[in-house]
Write a protein that holds these residues in place. Sequence first.
Motif, short mmCIF file in Angstrom:
data_model
loop_
_atom_site.label_atom_id
_atom_site.label_comp_id
_atom_site.label_asym_id
_atom_site.label_seq_id
_atom_site.Cartn_x
_atom_site.Cartn_y
_atom_site.Cartn_z
N ILE A 1 -1.42 -3.87 1.22
CA ILE A 1 -2.41 -3.29 1.89
C ILE A 1 -3.86 -3.70 1.25
O ILE A 1 -4.92 -4.32 1.63
CB ILE A 1 -2.44 -2.17 2.27
N SER B 1 -4.91 0.23 7.01
CA SER B 1 -3.97 0.81 7.14
C SER B 1 -3.89 1.51 8.77
O SER B 1 -2.84 1.65 9.14
CB SER B 1 -3.91 2.23 6.06
N PRO C 1 5.61 -3.58 5.32
CA PRO C 1 5.13 -2.28 4.59
C PRO C 1 5.99 -1.63 3.86
O PRO C 1 7.28 -1.86 3.87
CB PRO C 1 5.44 -1.40 6.25
N ARG D 1 5.54 5.36 1.90
CA ARG D 1 5.18 5.89 3.04
C ARG D 1 6.11 7.20 3.18
O ARG D 1 5.60 8.39 3.54
CB ARG D 1 5.76 5.07 4.51
#
Length: 337
Positions: free
Chosen positions: A7, A22, A50, A55
Amino acid sequence: MKKGVTIKDIAAKLNMSVSTVSKALNDNSSISTMTKERVVNLANEWNYVPNEAARHFKQSKSFTLGLVIPDLLDQFYVLAINGVEAVAGANKYQVIVAQSHEDTEKEEQIIQNLISSRVDGVIIAISKNTKKTGLFQRLEQTGIPVVFLSRSLNDPGFDAVVTDNEHAAELAIDYLVKKQHRRIAHLMGPAALGTSHLRHEGYRRALEKQGIPYDPELVREIDFSVTQTDHMMEALFALPDPPTAFFTFKSYVSLDALRFVKERYPKRLQQIDMVGFGNLPLIQYLDHKPSASIDENSFEMGITAAELLLKHIDHTADTPLPVSTVRIPCKLIIHHT
């Protein structure tokens, strides 16, 4: 090795903050359509993937569920697995499937491994000899909710998804009585399983409803082994007034019992009726079928167990959700008249 696109790389190229990128990738409503398009187009061009591990770490979740079953060769559990995976996949969870082989020590080792792997929750059909609750209490104390599938302990402190056992027993006994049977034996599952007692109690009440006296001589506990099923069948046929019908813990037991009759008492084979739990797909291909089966809808049981487990995983309030037992409706499937 080439480093994957992050990112930060996309943010630097577009001169945006990491936060904006994001949010754009997650279709946040606070980001304009034009900005989203710029971010998504570049992400696609650079083959951005991703970072799920990051995450998961941020959310304090592994997005993994543990599913423990006794035997992968049992079609009942295969269908249940499909149900669990359908719900898990729809919610972006992975499922680790392990089989205990009806071994309590192996079952304990699997649970320990699942704790070490930081799974978010566990669905389990316990082994036939599992009696202690300590291991499952430890899971929940660790913050890993547990849902019992089909087989449960005699403990109301855990969530469970089970067949409506008493109604199923009533369906089976009513069917056998309509076929003029009054000496109906019950091949009961291992006493350690709460499910065994529920099915036995359903059998007893169904007989009472039909005005047939309960005879403890007609009830035999089995451990699912062929040897013991043969032994108990021999004992039942040695009675002065042997049974003419059988209500079994599961259809695999019915198949073992039918084989026994075919080999030892072939002349009685056509007069014997059997009903067991589990409408196994393989039954349709057999020459000597059980008379009927209880369709437990194990696929639906798997779906319900996974939904209940995720409900506990997603619950964030200080007060825990109440413990619940969900009974899945079942129906009688007649294979031959």
